[in-house]
Design a protein around this motif. Structure first.
Motif, PDB file in Angstrom:
ATOM      1  N   ASN A 367     -66.422 -93.911 -43.556  1.00 41.42           N
ATOM      2  CA  ASN A 367     -65.017 -93.907 -43.982  1.00 41.42           C
ATOM      3  C   ASN A 367     -64.428 -95.318 -43.978  1.00 41.42           C
ATOM      4  OD1 ASN A 367     -65.142 -91.140 -44.184  1.00 41.42           O
ATOM      5  ND2 ASN A 367     -64.176 -90.760 -42.200  1.00 41.42           N
ATOM      6  N   SER A 368     -63.361 -95.491 -44.758  1.00 45.84           N
ATOM      7  CA  SER A 368     -62.616 -96.752 -44.752  1.00 45.84           C
ATOM      8  C   SER A 368     -61.130 -96.438 -44.806  1.00 45.84           C
ATOM      9  CB  SER A 368     -62.989 -97.627 -45.954  1.00 45.84           C
ATOM     10  OG  SER A 368     -64.334 -98.049 -45.882  1.00 45.84           O
ATOM     11  N   ALA A 369     -60.374 -96.999 -43.872  1.00 46.68           N
ATOM     12  CA  ALA A 369     -58.925 -96.828 -43.864  1.00 46.68           C
ATOM     13  C   ALA A 369     -58.293 -97.892 -44.747  1.00 46.68           C
ATOM     14  CB  ALA A 369     -58.376 -96.930 -42.441  1.00 46.68           C
ATOM     15  N   LYS A 370     -57.493 -97.442 -45.700  1.00 46.42           N
ATOM     16  CA  LYS A 370     -56.820 -98.349 -46.629  1.00 46.42           C
ATOM     17  C   LYS A 370     -57.832 -99.245 -47.350  1.00 46.42           C
ATOM     18  CE  LYS A 370     -53.029 -98.275 -43.316  1.00 46.42           C
ATOM     19  NZ  LYS A 370     -52.347 -97.130 -43.927  1.00 46.42           N
ATOM     20  N   GLY A 371     -59.060 -98.723 -47.492  1.00 46.50           N
ATOM     21  CA  GLY A 371     -60.106 -99.462 -48.169  1.00 46.50           C
ATOM     22  C   GLY A 371     -60.599-100.674 -47.406  1.00 46.50           C
ATOM     23  N   LEU A 372     -60.259-100.780 -46.117  1.00 46.47           N
ATOM     24  CA  LEU A 372     -60.529-102.009 -45.386  1.00 46.47           C
ATOM     25  C   LEU A 372     -61.134-101.786 -44.004  1.00 46.47           C
ATOM     26  CD1 LEU A 372     -60.172-105.105 -45.450  1.00 46.47           C
ATOM     27  CD2 LEU A 372     -57.890-104.770 -44.462  1.00 46.47           C
ATOM     28  N   TYR A 373     -60.576-100.852 -43.231  1.00 47.46           N
ATOM     29  CA  TYR A 373     -60.928-100.739 -41.824  1.00 47.46           C
ATOM     30  C   TYR A 373     -61.920 -99.602 -41.562  1.00 47.46           C
ATOM     31  CZ  TYR A 373     -56.933-103.827 -41.285  1.00 47.46           C
ATOM     32  OH  TYR A 373     -56.078-104.875 -41.392  1.00 47.46           O
ATOM     33  N   LYS A 374     -62.775 -99.796 -40.535  1.00 48.29           N
ATOM     34  CA  LYS A 374     -63.834 -98.860 -40.208  1.00 48.29           C
ATOM     35  C   LYS A 374     -63.610 -98.249 -38.815  1.00 48.29           C
ATOM     36  CE  LYS A 374     -66.886 -98.709 -42.691  1.00 48.29           C
ATOM     37  NZ  LYS A 374     -67.079 -97.927 -43.936  1.00 48.29           N
ATOM     38  N   GLN A 375     -64.454 -97.275 -38.481  1.00 51.23           N
ATOM     39  CA  GLN A 375     -64.384 -96.634 -37.167  1.00 51.23           C
ATOM     40  C   GLN A 375     -65.780 -96.175 -36.770  1.00 51.23           C
ATOM     41  OE1 GLN A 375     -61.287 -93.674 -36.660  1.00 51.23           O
ATOM     42  NE2 GLN A 375     -62.536 -92.487 -35.232  1.00 51.23           N
ATOM     43  N   MET A 376     -66.120 -96.342 -35.490  1.00 55.97           N
ATOM     44  CA  MET A 376     -67.442 -95.958 -34.997  1.00 55.97           C
ATOM     45  C   MET A 376     -67.320 -95.148 -33.704  1.00 55.97           C
ATOM     46  SD  MET A 376     -70.668 -96.273 -35.729  1.00 55.97           S
ATOM     47  CE  MET A 376     -71.396 -94.827 -34.987  1.00 55.97           C
ATOM     48  N   PRO A 377     -67.519 -93.818 -33.766  1.00 61.56           N
ATOM     49  CA  PRO A 377     -67.503 -93.013 -32.542  1.00 61.56           C
ATOM     50  C   PRO A 377     -68.725 -93.302 -31.672  1.00 61.56           C
ATOM     51  CG  PRO A 377     -67.210 -91.665 -34.522  1.00 61.56           C
ATOM     52  CD  PRO A 377     -67.685 -93.010 -34.970  1.00 61.56           C
ATOM     53  N   GLY A 378     -68.691 -92.801 -30.470  1.00 59.19           N
ATOM     54  CA  GLY A 378     -69.827 -92.958 -29.564  1.00 59.19           C
ATOM     55  C   GLY A 378     -69.661 -92.057 -28.366  1.00 59.19           C
ATOM     56  N   SER A 379     -70.651 -92.041 -27.473  1.00 62.90           N
ATOM     57  CA  SER A 379     -70.577 -91.145 -26.328  1.00 62.90           C
ATOM     58  C   SER A 379     -71.361 -91.693 -25.153  1.00 62.90           C
ATOM     59  CB  SER A 379     -71.110 -89.758 -26.695  1.00 62.90           C
ATOM     60  OG  SER A 379     -72.456 -89.827 -27.127  1.00 62.90           O
ATOM     61  N   PHE A 380     -70.987 -91.259 -23.961  1.00 64.45           N
ATOM     62  CA  PHE A 380     -71.769 -91.463 -22.753  1.00 64.45           C
ATOM     63  C   PHE A 380     -72.429 -90.131 -22.429  1.00 64.45           C
ATOM     64  CE2 PHE A 380     -68.731 -95.010 -21.339  1.00 64.45           C
ATOM     65  CZ  PHE A 380     -69.554 -95.978 -21.900  1.00 64.45           C
ATOM     66  N   ASN A 381     -73.758 -90.114 -22.444  1.00 62.99           N
ATOM     67  CA  ASN A 381     -74.494 -88.860 -22.308  1.00 62.99           C
ATOM     68  C   ASN A 381     -75.241 -88.826 -20.981  1.00 62.99           C
ATOM     69  OD1 ASN A 381     -76.042 -86.555 -22.579  1.00 62.99           O
ATOM     70  ND2 ASN A 381     -77.404 -87.412 -24.121  1.00 62.99           N
ATOM     71  N   PHE A 382     -74.829 -87.932 -20.093  1.00 68.95           N
ATOM     72  CA  PHE A 382     -75.507 -87.729 -18.826  1.00 68.95           C
ATOM     73  C   PHE A 382     -76.036 -86.306 -18.716  1.00 68.95           C
ATOM     74  CE2 PHE A 382     -72.973 -91.435 -18.259  1.00 68.95           C
ATOM     75  CZ  PHE A 382     -73.729 -92.262 -17.450  1.00 68.95           C
ATOM     76  N   LEU A 383     -76.276 -85.686 -19.870  1.00 65.20           N
ATOM     77  CA  LEU A 383     -76.907 -84.369 -19.875  1.00 65.20           C
ATOM     78  C   LEU A 383     -78.388 -84.518 -19.528  1.00 65.20           C
ATOM     79  CD1 LEU A 383     -75.377 -82.812 -23.120  1.00 65.20           C
ATOM     80  CD2 LEU A 383     -74.581 -82.564 -20.765  1.00 65.20           C
ATOM     81  N   ARG A 384     -78.952 -83.510 -18.892  1.00 61.14           N
ATOM     82  CA  ARG A 384     -80.368 -83.543 -18.515  1.00 61.14           C
ATOM     83  C   ARG A 384     -81.219 -82.642 -19.401  1.00 61.14           C
ATOM     84  NH1 ARG A 384     -81.132 -80.852 -14.311  1.00 61.14           N
ATOM     85  NH2 ARG A 384     -79.124 -79.799 -14.353  1.00 61.14           N
ATOM     86  N   LYS A 385     -80.582 -81.846 -20.239  1.00 57.87           N
ATOM     87  CA  LYS A 385     -81.305 -80.889 -21.065  1.00 57.87           C
ATOM     88  C   LYS A 385     -80.704 -80.874 -22.463  1.00 57.87           C
ATOM     89  CE  LYS A 385     -81.863 -77.847 -17.036  1.00 57.87           C
ATOM     90  NZ  LYS A 385     -81.659 -76.469 -16.517  1.00 57.87           N
ATOM     91  N   LEU A 386     -81.410 -80.235 -23.383  1.00 56.89           N
ATOM     92  CA  LEU A 386     -80.855 -80.010 -24.711  1.00 56.89           C
ATOM     93  C   LEU A 386     -79.757 -78.961 -24.634  1.00 56.89           C
ATOM     94  CD1 LEU A 386     -84.191 -79.849 -26.726  1.00 56.89           C
ATOM     95  CD2 LEU A 386     -82.648 -81.799 -26.513  1.00 56.89           C
ATOM     96  N   LEU A 387     -78.745 -79.086 -25.496  1.00 59.29           N
ATOM     97  CA  LEU A 387     -77.659 -78.107 -25.515  1.00 59.29           C
ATOM     98  C   LEU A 387     -77.527 -77.531 -26.923  1.00 59.29           C
ATOM     99  CD1 LEU A 387     -74.232 -78.377 -23.750  1.00 59.29           C
ATOM    100  CD2 LEU A 387     -74.442 -77.308 -25.988  1.00 59.29           C
ATOM    101  N   TYR A 388     -77.810 -76.237 -27.033  1.00 58.35           N
ATOM    102  CA  TYR A 388     -77.621 -75.509 -28.288  1.00 58.35           C
ATOM    103  C   TYR A 388     -76.505 -74.497 -28.088  1.00 58.35           C
ATOM    104  CZ  TYR A 388     -82.070 -77.322 -30.041  1.00 58.35           C
ATOM    105  OH  TYR A 388     -83.081 -78.135 -30.476  1.00 58.35           O
ATOM    106  N   PHE A 389     -75.515 -74.506 -28.978  1.00 56.62           N
ATOM    107  CA  PHE A 389     -74.434 -73.529 -28.921  1.00 56.62           C
ATOM    108  C   PHE A 389     -74.943 -72.166 -29.389  1.00 56.62           C
ATOM    109  CE2 PHE A 389     -71.851 -77.467 -29.430  1.00 56.62           C
ATOM    110  CZ  PHE A 389     -71.110 -77.346 -28.266  1.00 56.62           C
ATOM    111  N   ARG A 390     -74.333 -71.111 -28.846  1.00 57.80           N
ATOM    112  CA  ARG A 390     -74.615 -69.749 -29.330  1.00 57.80           C
ATOM    113  C   ARG A 390     -73.563 -69.396 -30.367  1.00 57.80           C
ATOM    114  NH1 ARG A 390     -79.687 -69.360 -27.805  1.00 57.80           N
ATOM    115  NH2 ARG A 390     -79.973 -69.281 -25.559  1.00 57.80           N
ATOM    116  N   THR A 391     -73.970 -69.313 -31.600  1.00 51.59           N
ATOM    117  CA  THR A 391     -73.031 -69.026 -32.674  1.00 51.59           C
ATOM    118  C   THR A 391     -72.928 -67.530 -32.901  1.00 51.59           C
ATOM    119  OG1 THR A 391     -74.784 -69.286 -34.309  1.00 51.59           O
ATOM    120  CG2 THR A 391     -73.443 -71.211 -33.822  1.00 51.59           C
ATOM    121  N   GLN A 392     -71.773 -67.103 -33.365  1.00 55.89           N
ATOM    122  CA  GLN A 392     -71.563 -65.689 -33.680  1.00 55.89           C
ATOM    123  C   GLN A 392     -72.186 -65.353 -35.013  1.00 55.89           C
ATOM    124  OE1 GLN A 392     -67.353 -64.995 -33.453  1.00 55.89           O
ATOM    125  NE2 GLN A 392     -67.257 -65.308 -31.248  1.00 55.89           N
ATOM    126  N   THR A 393     -72.858 -64.197 -35.081  1.00 59.02           N
ATOM    127  CA  THR A 393     -73.503 -63.772 -36.322  1.00 59.02           C
ATOM    128  C   THR A 393     -72.686 -62.687 -36.993  1.00 59.02           C
ATOM    129  OG1 THR A 393     -74.827 -62.196 -35.045  1.00 59.02           O
ATOM    130  CG2 THR A 393     -75.807 -64.345 -35.491  1.00 59.02           C
TER     131      THR A 393
END
Length: 393
Positions: A367-393
Motif C-alpha cells: 500500500n501507499s498513503a497519498k501515493g508516497l508513504y508506506k507501512q510495515m507490520p510486524g510481531s513478537f512471536n513467543f508461541l511454542r507451537k503452530l496455531l490453527y483456528f477452528r473455522t465454522q463449517t
C-alpha cells in the motif's frame, strides 16, 4: 518426516481438509503404527470432519519418515485414491537424500533492561556442546524438541477462546489526541471475524488508563491521554500471573502508531511489488490536536511501541514497525485490520496464524498513503507451537 513430504502435505492441505474422510483411516493408521490410540482420540475430539482432517494432516507431519508412504497406502485402501494420486504426483521419483537439520541451541537468558548500566554485558550461561567427541554430525541435546515434532495448540473447545476488543476512538479534549475516525469499522470487522472463528467476543469502547505503571517503554493510550505499557498488558495474562492460561496461546493485535516517522520506502525492481494506493482520506493514528491541519505535515503522538514480552505462548502483532506511523482510512478502516480480516477470511481454515501474519505483512507493504508513504507490520512471536483456528463449517 522428510521435509519434501512435509512440503507436499502443506501444499495440498486445502484439498486434504476439503475432501479427506478421516473416519475411514483411523484403523489403518493405528495398525501401521503411524498414530497411537491417544493421538487418534485427540484427532477425533477436534469435532467436525474438516477439523479432524486438519488435525490429522498437522499431526502426520510430526511422525517418522515412513509416515508419508504408509499414509498414501491407507488412502488407497480406503477408496480415497484421488487424494493418494494427488500427493503421489508431488512425491519424488527416487528416495530423497536425508535432510540434515541444524541443531537449535536455546537462547541465553539475558536481562531486557538495565536502567543503571546501559550497554553492560550480561553474563551468559555456558551452553554445553551437543557435538560428539572428535566432531561429527551434531545430535539434539536431551529434551530438545526437533523441528519435525513441532505440534499445534489444541483449539477444539467450543468456544475455543475469549476475544476482548478495546476500541479507543473518541479522545477527551485534555488528552491532546485527535479522534480515530474509521476505528469503528475495524472494530466491527474484528468482532465479526473472531465470532466466525468460534471465540466469545466482548467489545469495550473509549477506555481510560486506570492503571499506574510505566516501568517499560511502549504503550497504548487511553481516551484520557494516559498510556498503559504493552508489557504490563501482556504480564496480566502470562503463566505466572494467570495460571489458568498456562500453556495456552495468548494473542494481542495492536492497531496504533509506533512513532512519528513516515516511511517513504525505497526503490525495488518492478517485479518485486504490486503497488496499491490508499484512499485520499488516509490518516495516521492518534494525531495530537495541536498538529497542523495539513495531514502531510502532522506529527503523530506515538501511542504504541513494541516491548519484549518474555513469557511463553504469547504473540503480539503490531500494525507498524517501531517508530513509524500507522495508516487508517476514515471510510474503510485501517490498512492493517482490513488486511488481517481478509487474510483470516480466506486462509484461516488451512493456514497457521504465523504464516497468515506474514501474508498480512506482505500485503500491507504494497500500500501507499497519498501515493508516497508506506507501512510495515510486524510481531513478537513467543508461541511454542503452530496455531490453527477452528473455522465454522
Amino acid at each position: 518426516m522428510d521435509e519434501i513430504h512435509k512440503n507436499i502435505l502443506q501444499r495440498n492441505r486445502s484439498n486434504l481438509v476439503k475432501d479427506l474422510d478421516p473416519s475411514k483411516l483411523y484403523d489403518g493408521l493405528l495398525e501401521k503404527g503411524i498414530f497411537t490410540q491417544d493421538m487418534i482420540d485427540e484427532i477425533q475430539s477436534a469435532g467436525t470432519r474438516r477439523n479432524q482432517a486438519r488435525q490429522l494432516v498437522q499431526d502426520l507431519e510430526t511422525r517418522g519418515s515412513r509416515a508419508f508412504p504408509l499414509f498414501l497406502q491407507c488412502l488407497q485402501e480406503t477408496g480415497q485414491e484421488s487424494l493418494a494420486e494427488l500427493l503421489q504426483n508431488g512425491a519424488p521419483a527416487a528416495t530423497p537424500t536425508q535432510v540434515v537439520r541444524p541443531v537449535i541451541q536455546p537462547l541465553p537468558i539475558t536481562s531486557p533492561v538495565d536502567g543503571n548500566k546501559p550497554g553492560k554485558d550480561v553474563e551468559k550461561p555456558e551452553i554445553p556442546s551437543s557435538s560428539p567427541p572428535g566432531g561429527g554430525k551434531p545430535r539434539p541435546g536431551p529434551g530438545r524438541v526437533r523441528r519435525d515434532s513441532l505440534q499445534g495448540y489444541k483449539m477444539d473447545a467450543s468456544p475455543c477462546g475469549y476475544c476482548l476488543i478495546i476500541n479507543n476512538m473518541e479522545f477527551e479534549p485534555h488528552s491532546m489526541l485527535k479522534n480515530r475516525k474509521g476505528s469503528n469499522i475495524d472494530c466491527e470487522k474484528l468482532e465479526r471475524r473472531f465470532k466466525t472463528l468460534n471465540f466469545v467476543v466482548e467489545v469495550r469502547t473509549n477506555l481510560r488508563q486506570k492503571v499506574n505503571h510505566n516501568r517499560f517503554p511502549g504503550a497504548v493510550y487511553g481516551v484520557d491521554g494516559q498510556y498503559v505499557p504493552v508489557q504490563h498488558i501482556t504480564n496480566y495474562l502470562n503463566g505466572q500471573h494467570c495460571p489458568s492460561l498456562q500453556g495456552k496461546p495468548k494473542l494481542f493485535f495492536i492497531q496504533a502508531c509506533g512513532g512519528d516517522e513516515r516511511d517513504m520506502g525505497f526503490e525495488v525492481s518492478p517485479d518485486e511489488v504490486e503497488p496499491s494506493s490508499g484512499g485520499m482520506d488516509d490518516q495516521t493514528d492518534a494525531i495530537p490536536m495541536s498538529s497542523s491541519s495539513d495531514s502531510l505535515s502532522m506529527s503523530d503522538e506515538p501511542d504504541a511501541r513494541p516491548t519484549l514480552p518474555t513469557p511463553s505462548d504469547i504473540l503480539v502483532s503490531y500494525s507498524t514497525f517501531p517508530g513509524y506511523v500507522s495508516w487508517r482510512e476514515t471510510q474503510s478502516g485501517s490498512w492493517y485490520v482490513q488486511t488481517l480480516d481478509c487474510i483470516l477470511e480466506e486462509n484461516a481454515a488451512t493456514v497457521d496464524l504465523v504464516t497468515m501474519l506474514m501474508m498480512v505483512n506482505n500485503e500491507v507493504s504494497q500500500n501507499s498513503a497519498k501515493g508516497l508513504y508506506k507501512q510495515m507490520p510486524g510481531s513478537f512471536n513467543f508461541l511454542r507451537k503452530l496455531l490453527y483456528f477452528r473455522t465454522q463449517t
